[in-house]
Design a protein around this motif. Structure first.
Motif, PDB file in Angstrom:
ATOM      1  N   LEU A  77      -7.119   5.722  -4.800  1.00 49.27           N
ATOM      2  CA  LEU A  77      -8.001   6.745  -4.245  1.00 49.27           C
ATOM      3  C   LEU A  77      -7.258   8.061  -4.121  1.00 49.27           C
ATOM      4  CD1 LEU A  77      -9.292   4.597  -1.261  1.00 49.27           C
ATOM      5  CD2 LEU A  77     -10.707   5.315  -3.188  1.00 49.27           C
TER       6      LEU A  77
ATOM      7  N   ILE B  16      -6.190   1.905   7.698  1.00 53.49           N
ATOM      8  CA  ILE B  16      -5.890   3.337   7.655  1.00 53.49           C
ATOM      9  C   ILE B  16      -7.139   4.096   8.059  1.00 53.49           C
ATOM     10  CG2 ILE B  16      -5.241   5.257   6.156  1.00 53.49           C
ATOM     11  CD1 ILE B  16      -3.945   3.052   4.308  1.00 53.49           C
TER      12      ILE B  16
ATOM     13  N   LYS C 145      -3.786   1.039  -2.947  1.00 51.74           N
ATOM     14  CA  LYS C 145      -3.834  -0.131  -2.083  1.00 51.74           C
ATOM     15  C   LYS C 145      -3.116  -1.311  -2.730  1.00 51.74           C
ATOM     16  CE  LYS C 145      -8.060   1.125   0.362  1.00 51.74           C
ATOM     17  NZ  LYS C 145      -9.316   0.587   0.935  1.00 51.74           N
ATOM     18  N   ASP C 146      -2.884  -2.331  -1.932  1.00 44.64           N
ATOM     19  CA  ASP C 146      -2.057  -3.427  -2.453  1.00 44.64           C
ATOM     20  C   ASP C 146      -2.785  -4.269  -3.500  1.00 44.64           C
ATOM     21  OD1 ASP C 146      -3.720  -5.094  -1.027  1.00 44.64           O
ATOM     22  OD2 ASP C 146      -2.312  -5.373   0.616  1.00 44.64           O
ATOM     23  N   ASP C 147      -4.091  -4.063  -3.629  1.00 44.44           N
ATOM     24  CA  ASP C 147      -4.823  -4.773  -4.674  1.00 44.44           C
ATOM     25  C   ASP C 147      -5.023  -3.892  -5.908  1.00 44.44           C
ATOM     26  OD1 ASP C 147      -6.554  -2.979  -3.608  1.00 44.44           O
ATOM     27  OD2 ASP C 147      -8.254  -4.341  -3.497  1.00 44.44           O
TER      28      ASP C 147
ATOM     29  N   ARG D 138      -5.418  -9.394  -1.307  1.00 47.32           N
ATOM     30  CA  ARG D 138      -5.242  -9.717  -2.711  1.00 47.32           C
ATOM     31  C   ARG D 138      -4.174  -8.832  -3.334  1.00 47.32           C
ATOM     32  NH1 ARG D 138     -11.130  -8.695  -2.002  1.00 47.32           N
ATOM     33  NH2 ARG D 138     -11.186  -9.204   0.174  1.00 47.32           N
TER      34      ARG D 138
ATOM     35  N   ASN E 139      -6.375  -0.809  -6.100  1.00 48.95           N
ATOM     36  CA  ASN E 139      -7.371   0.246  -6.037  1.00 48.95           C
ATOM     37  C   ASN E 139      -6.696   1.568  -5.701  1.00 48.95           C
ATOM     38  OD1 ASN E 139     -10.129  -0.817  -6.490  1.00 48.95           O
ATOM     39  ND2 ASN E 139      -9.562  -2.215  -4.824  1.00 48.95           N
TER      40      ASN E 139
ATOM     41  N   VAL F 246      -3.367   2.728 -15.338  1.00 52.78           N
ATOM     42  CA  VAL F 246      -4.122   2.448 -16.559  1.00 52.78           C
ATOM     43  C   VAL F 246      -4.853   1.131 -16.395  1.00 52.78           C
ATOM     44  CG1 VAL F 246      -3.994   1.981 -19.025  1.00 52.78           C
ATOM     45  CG2 VAL F 246      -2.484   3.697 -18.008  1.00 52.78           C
TER      46      VAL F 246
ATOM     47  N   TRP G 113      -4.164   7.177 -24.845  1.00 55.47           N
ATOM     48  CA  TRP G 113      -3.994   6.468 -23.587  1.00 55.47           C
ATOM     49  C   TRP G 113      -2.802   5.525 -23.605  1.00 55.47           C
ATOM     50  CZ3 TRP G 113      -9.793   4.913 -23.276  1.00 55.47           C
ATOM     51  CH2 TRP G 113     -10.539   6.062 -23.014  1.00 55.47           C
ATOM     52  N   PHE G 114      -2.472   5.085 -24.768  1.00 52.07           N
ATOM     53  CA  PHE G 114      -1.399   4.089 -24.822  1.00 52.07           C
ATOM     54  C   PHE G 114      -0.351   4.489 -25.833  1.00 52.07           C
ATOM     55  CE2 PHE G 114      -5.367   1.886 -23.806  1.00 52.07           C
ATOM     56  CZ  PHE G 114      -5.055   1.424 -22.557  1.00 52.07           C
TER      57      PHE G 114
ATOM     58  N   TYR H 231     -10.637   8.505  -8.372  1.00 53.97           N
ATOM     59  CA  TYR H 231     -10.396   7.126  -7.957  1.00 53.97           C
ATOM     60  C   TYR H 231     -10.251   6.266  -9.195  1.00 53.97           C
ATOM     61  CZ  TYR H 231     -15.287   6.626  -9.240  1.00 53.97           C
ATOM     62  OH  TYR H 231     -16.465   6.642  -9.921  1.00 53.97           O
TER      63      TYR H 231
ATOM     64  N   ARG I  46      -9.388  -0.633   4.614  1.00 51.45           N
ATOM     65  CA  ARG I  46      -8.534  -1.813   4.679  1.00 51.45           C
ATOM     66  C   ARG I  46      -7.437  -1.662   3.622  1.00 51.45           C
ATOM     67  NH1 ARG I  46     -12.577  -6.966   5.303  1.00 51.45           N
ATOM     68  NH2 ARG I  46     -11.459  -7.259   7.243  1.00 51.45           N
ATOM     69  N   PRO I  47      -6.411  -2.510   3.675  1.00 52.51           N
ATOM     70  CA  PRO I  47      -5.349  -2.407   2.672  1.00 52.51           C
ATOM     71  C   PRO I  47      -5.810  -2.854   1.287  1.00 52.51           C
ATOM     72  CG  PRO I  47      -4.930  -4.234   4.172  1.00 52.51           C
ATOM     73  CD  PRO I  47      -6.087  -3.472   4.736  1.00 52.51           C
ATOM     74  N   TYR I  48      -7.055  -3.291   1.181  1.00 50.93           N
ATOM     75  CA  TYR I  48      -7.619  -3.636  -0.132  1.00 50.93           C
ATOM     76  C   TYR I  48      -9.040  -3.118  -0.196  1.00 50.93           C
ATOM     77  CZ  TYR I  48      -9.203  -7.419   2.886  1.00 50.93           C
ATOM     78  OH  TYR I  48      -9.738  -8.125   3.933  1.00 50.93           O
ATOM     79  N   ASP I  49      -9.651  -3.229  -1.343  1.00 50.69           N
ATOM     80  CA  ASP I  49     -11.000  -2.733  -1.624  1.00 50.69           C
ATOM     81  C   ASP I  49     -10.991  -1.244  -1.947  1.00 50.69           C
ATOM     82  OD1 ASP I  49     -12.111  -5.177  -1.270  1.00 50.69           O
ATOM     83  OD2 ASP I  49     -12.985  -4.753   0.696  1.00 50.69           O
ATOM     84  N   LEU I  50     -11.839  -0.901  -2.873  1.00 52.29           N
ATOM     85  CA  LEU I  50     -11.964   0.512  -3.237  1.00 52.29           C
ATOM     86  C   LEU I  50     -12.740   1.277  -2.176  1.00 52.29           C
ATOM     87  CD1 LEU I  50     -11.643   2.754  -5.412  1.00 52.29           C
ATOM     88  CD2 LEU I  50     -13.856   2.028  -6.322  1.00 52.29           C
TER      89      LEU I  50
ATOM     90  N   ILE J 263      -3.808   7.314  -2.264  1.00 53.72           N
ATOM     91  CA  ILE J 263      -3.579   5.962  -1.749  1.00 53.72           C
ATOM     92  C   ILE J 263      -3.665   4.967  -2.900  1.00 53.72           C
ATOM     93  CG2 ILE J 263      -4.394   4.169  -0.164  1.00 53.72           C
ATOM     94  CD1 ILE J 263      -5.726   6.363   1.494  1.00 53.72           C
TER      95      ILE J 263
ATOM     96  N   PRO K  73     -10.967   2.004  -9.798  1.00 57.11           N
ATOM     97  CA  PRO K  73     -11.118   0.655  -9.252  1.00 57.11           C
ATOM     98  C   PRO K  73     -10.046  -0.265  -9.811  1.00 57.11           C
ATOM     99  CG  PRO K  73     -13.183   1.484 -10.196  1.00 57.11           C
ATOM    100  CD  PRO K  73     -12.090   2.392 -10.648  1.00 57.11           C
TER     101      PRO K  73
ATOM    102  N   THR L 259       0.857  -1.179   0.000  1.00 56.82           N
ATOM    103  CA  THR L 259       0.000   0.000   0.000  1.00 56.82           C
ATOM    104  C   THR L 259       0.893   1.228   0.000  1.00 56.82           C
ATOM    105  OG1 THR L 259      -1.818  -1.096   1.135  1.00 56.82           O
ATOM    106  CG2 THR L 259      -1.721   1.295   1.292  1.00 56.82           C
TER     107      THR L 259
END
Lengths: 276, 276
Positions: free
Chosen positions: A65, B55, A59-61, A93, A63, A114, B275-276, A77, B68-72, A57, A79, A30
DNA sequence: GAGTGGATTTCGCAT
DNA sequence: ATGCGAAGTCCACTC
């Protein structure tokens, strides 16, 4: 290197920041950057955000923000690309489908993400950095959002229409088995109604249990007896079983039940009340 | 004391953490705590979250987030109590109706927030703190989002030919019985035209909504009334529905609408780079 | 993968 | 205040 639990620098140099961010991204940690930045997003829509002090931020998956110092929602943000894959994993994850890039032109730090499938990208350029950190956070706890089964029963009693229009509860029994609560009543046409409530998705056992109740009642009275299973949902395979047992299903979420009780001021707030 | 732009401590003592959090809350600064915590929420629903590394952010307007360290999405949150007042302010806002409290029992740090009107509260207890900070962030920049449904509507108004040659808009967001008509006008032959705009591929609901509008207007006027659904595309199965409802479809992408507005100088110039 | 409906929805605008 | 619709909705679930 980089196995520290927390890497944290206040007022870091640009070089330092770039390294911490790059390492953090590479190691799927993260990453957080606090500073003044501009943001641009393109994808489902386009947005620009001029210079201002924010918290970024990653995150380690994967995401991402970007939060202003005010507002509940992030101003920008993105996703993570692999939500579906993530959901199959029980524990923290790691990102897969999202490309991240951290670069510097000697004056600023740019973090770019991206998402290929959705054809969207976001870019944040920091002209000033107050703090930067890389975190290796572990969170395997389960999040429980609930109202109790008892709450669901009470909600039905105060608002019978939750079951169906015209339903009138006449009596109810105490809990006869852990996880099951019964409500008895009659419908708009005077037919007897037996309700079984389950807080989680109802399984076959619930259907069979309700079937036994209904059968027992039918043996004692004349006339139609309806059996209604009230639960937030049905487990797989229960739907046909219900049909074969001539039972009905009425969806009701604990949340909805909770709302009903709250709107009537019936929710227990012993802990809450202590705070006022 | 406390006038520093950033107060930041890594692996702080409990005493140190408590002071920074208390000071930050008292001074309406943005406060952030990173560590292992348990969370409990009560209000619109109830939730518990067992020990895990997260956080926590309390923004200077009183909005609280726990990530959490994951999830949007945040696993727990609590909106600031005074959203409406905030929205009237053009610049960073300060909290008013939310009560915050930071306490310590010598072993852990607990941050509580209570929102009186909504009768909800949240409590996070940190058993371990990796970092704590108080920030005085300033962000007065405006956020600009382009290619919204509103932009599509504006684009049609400035360039009615986007709908069809000869179309003349007469009003927009006109109140009709079921709701609002996006654009209202007449075609080259003087027939009434009702337009429903969708930013994304239009689904069945859009078609049905437009049908209701058209029906409502047909009941009030004599003569033909055309209903045109303007959207970047149609969801599967909508095409036949449209036909059966005698409605028309005109493809228009948000991007195209944005280009039109841009060409007229009606939006801030900003490059749409590859974009690319 | 698309479609459907819920959310501690939030957010914005209207009456 | 209240109510309605949109959202870069997100998110879980079903088909």
């Amino acid at each position: 290197m980089g196995h520290e639990k927390i890497v944290l620098r206040g007022n870091p140099s640009l070089t330092e920041s770039l390294k911490i961010v790059k390492d953090g991204l590479a190691q799927r940690r993260t990453v957080m950057v606090i500073g003044s930045c501009r943001v641009r997003y393109e994808g489902r829509a386009s947005s620009t955000l001029q210079e201002g002090e924010r918290i970024l931020i990653v995150k380690d998956d994967g995401n991402l923000l970007i939060h202003r110092p005010y507002d509940l929602e992030p101003v920008n943000y993105m996703p993570s690309a692999n939500r579906d894959e993530q959901d199959k994993l029980p524990t923290p994850r790691k990102a897969g489908g999202c490309l991240f890039e951290a670069t510097s032109d000697g004056e600023s730090l740019t973090i770019r993400a991206v998402r290929k499938e959705k054809r969207e990208s976001i870019s944040a350029t920091f002209s000033r950095i107050y703090a930067v950190m890389g975190l290796d956070l572990v969170d395997r706890a389960t999040f429980s959002l609930y109202a109790s089964e008892e709450d669901m029963r009470r909600a039905i009693l105060v608002e019978p229409a939750l079951v169906e229009q015209g339903f009138r509860p006449t009596s109810f029994e105490r809990r006869v088995e852990p996880g099951f609560v019964d409500v008895y009543g009659s419908d708009s046409e005077g037919r007897l109604v037996v309700i079984e409530i389950k807080r989680n998705a109802a399984g076959k056992d619930s259907a069979l249990q309700l079937a036994r109740y209904v059968e027992s009642i039918r043996a004692q009275v004349t006339g139609t007896v309806r059996g209604i299973l009230v639960a937030p949902g049905l487990a797989r395979g229960v739907q046909p079983l219900l049909a074969s047992l001539s039972l009905e299903f009425k969806p009701l979420s604990p949340r909805k039940a909770f709302e009903v009780l709250k709107s009537r001021g019936l929710v227990e707030q012993h802990e809450l009340s202590a705070w006022f």
